[in-house]
Write a protein that holds these residues in place. Structure first.
Motif, PDB file in Angstrom:
ATOM      1  N   ILE A  46       0.853  -1.192   0.000  1.00 37.75           N
ATOM      2  CA  ILE A  46       0.000   0.000   0.000  1.00 37.75           C
ATOM      3  C   ILE A  46       0.883   1.235   0.000  1.00 37.75           C
ATOM      4  O   ILE A  46       2.062   1.178   0.366  1.00 37.75           O
ATOM      5  N   SER A  47       0.315   2.364  -0.427  1.00 36.47           N
ATOM      6  CA  SER A  47       1.078   3.612  -0.406  1.00 36.47           C
ATOM      7  C   SER A  47       0.142   4.795  -0.187  1.00 36.47           C
ATOM      8  O   SER A  47      -1.069   4.691  -0.352  1.00 36.47           O
ATOM      9  N   SER A  48       0.762   5.907   0.204  1.00 41.09           N
ATOM     10  CA  SER A  48       0.024   7.155   0.392  1.00 41.09           C
ATOM     11  C   SER A  48       0.982   8.296   0.110  1.00 41.09           C
ATOM     12  O   SER A  48       2.144   8.071  -0.232  1.00 41.09           O
ATOM     13  N   GLY A  49       0.538   9.520   0.299  1.00 42.46           N
ATOM     14  CA  GLY A  49       1.385  10.679   0.090  1.00 42.46           C
ATOM     15  C   GLY A  49       2.539  10.766   1.080  1.00 42.46           C
ATOM     16  O   GLY A  49       3.534  11.437   0.838  1.00 42.46           O
ATOM     17  N   GLN A  50       2.437  10.074   2.219  1.00 47.13           N
ATOM     18  CA  GLN A  50       3.481  10.127   3.233  1.00 47.13           C
ATOM     19  C   GLN A  50       4.492   8.989   3.129  1.00 47.13           C
ATOM     20  O   GLN A  50       5.571   9.075   3.695  1.00 47.13           O
ATOM     21  N   GLY A  51       4.133   7.897   2.447  1.00 43.36           N
ATOM     22  CA  GLY A  51       5.054   6.775   2.362  1.00 43.36           C
ATOM     23  C   GLY A  51       4.408   5.544   1.771  1.00 43.36           C
ATOM     24  O   GLY A  51       3.391   5.625   1.085  1.00 43.36           O
ATOM     25  N   TYR A  52       5.016   4.415   2.062  1.00 44.23           N
ATOM     26  CA  TYR A  52       4.479   3.152   1.565  1.00 44.23           C
ATOM     27  C   TYR A  52       4.789   2.047   2.571  1.00 44.23           C
ATOM     28  O   TYR A  52       5.629   2.208   3.466  1.00 44.23           O
ATOM     29  N   ALA A  53       4.102   0.925   2.406  1.00 38.42           N
ATOM     30  CA  ALA A  53       4.322  -0.240   3.253  1.00 38.42           C
ATOM     31  C   ALA A  53       4.089  -1.491   2.421  1.00 38.42           C
ATOM     32  O   ALA A  53       3.326  -1.477   1.450  1.00 38.42           O
ATOM     33  N   LYS A  63      -2.215 -12.714  11.287  1.00 40.55           N
ATOM     34  CA  LYS A  63      -0.988 -11.962  11.518  1.00 40.55           C
ATOM     35  C   LYS A  63      -0.594 -11.254  10.234  1.00 40.55           C
ATOM     36  O   LYS A  63      -0.722 -11.812   9.149  1.00 40.55           O
ATOM     37  N   VAL A  64      -0.141 -10.021  10.371  1.00 44.89           N
ATOM     38  CA  VAL A  64       0.347  -9.232   9.226  1.00 44.89           C
ATOM     39  C   VAL A  64       1.760  -8.774   9.581  1.00 44.89           C
ATOM     40  O   VAL A  64       1.977  -8.198  10.647  1.00 44.89           O
ATOM     41  N   VAL A  65       2.708  -9.061   8.703  1.00 45.80           N
ATOM     42  CA  VAL A  65       4.092  -8.627   8.918  1.00 45.80           C
ATOM     43  C   VAL A  65       4.534  -7.795   7.729  1.00 45.80           C
ATOM     44  O   VAL A  65       4.019  -7.946   6.620  1.00 45.80           O
ATOM     45  N   GLY A  66       5.486  -6.904   7.959  1.00 50.65           N
ATOM     46  CA  GLY A  66       5.994  -6.091   6.864  1.00 50.65           C
ATOM     47  C   GLY A  66       6.852  -4.953   7.362  1.00 50.65           C
ATOM     48  O   GLY A  66       7.400  -4.989   8.466  1.00 50.65           O
ATOM     49  N   THR A  67       6.941  -3.915   6.527  1.00 53.44           N
ATOM     50  CA  THR A  67       7.730  -2.729   6.833  1.00 53.44           C
ATOM     51  C   THR A  67       6.978  -1.503   6.339  1.00 53.44           C
ATOM     52  O   THR A  67       6.385  -1.519   5.263  1.00 53.44           O
ATOM     53  N   VAL A  68       7.006  -0.442   7.139  1.00 59.81           N
ATOM     54  CA  VAL A  68       6.411   0.835   6.747  1.00 59.81           C
ATOM     55  C   VAL A  68       7.556   1.826   6.541  1.00 59.81           C
ATOM     56  O   VAL A  68       8.521   1.831   7.303  1.00 59.81           O
ATOM     57  N   HIS A  69       7.457   2.640   5.491  1.00 57.43           N
ATOM     58  CA  HIS A  69       8.515   3.566   5.086  1.00 57.43           C
ATOM     59  C   HIS A  69       7.967   4.997   4.986  1.00 57.43           C
ATOM     60  O   HIS A  69       6.910   5.205   4.392  1.00 57.43           O
TER      61      HIS A  69
END
Length: 124
Positions: A46-53, A63-69
């Motif tokens: 997913i993404s937005s104007g502030q970043g992505y994940a 369970k949801v795993v990942g990274t937010v940027h």
């Protein structure tokens, strides 16, 4: 009188033996099995104007795993919100400051599962 003493001695010995066994059992007992490995089968992004994940759905969407940027120097810090099957949600930690990333792990409460992920942001 000696019969009375024997009757007291036997229960006392049994209590002592049980106490000793209880103390030694955890030290010599079998080790607990390690938790089963996660089953992460489907990617999400997913993404937005502030970043992505991005990340993976795991364990039948419990369970949801990942990274937010964070990709923008705008005073906003992105995070991931996992929508639950009961209408609730679970939020991740946020990534703070442009160029910063943060690993995320969301766990659904017992009896629920995740139905969606969305990108949010907070002033930071």
């Amino acid at each position: 009188m000696s019969i009375f003493k024997r009757r007291l001695a036997v229960p006392g010995a049994a209590v002592a033996a049980l106490t000793l066994a209880a103390l030694l059992l955890p030290a010599t007992g079998a080790h607990a099995a390690p938790p089963p490995a996660d089953s992460c089968t489907q990617n999400w992004s997913i993404s937005s104007g502030q970043g992505y994940a991005n990340g993976k759905w795991c364990n039948y969407n419990t369970k949801v795993v990942g990274t937010v940027h964070d990709t923008k120097a705008d005073g906003r810090c992105p995070y991931v919100r996992g929508g639950l099957s009961n209408g609730g949600y679970v939020d991740s930690d946020w990534a703070g400051g442009k160029g910063k990333s943060r690993p995320i792990t969301l766990r659904a409460p017992s009896g629920t599962h995740f139905t969606s992920v969305s990108m949010r942001s907070i002033g930071c």
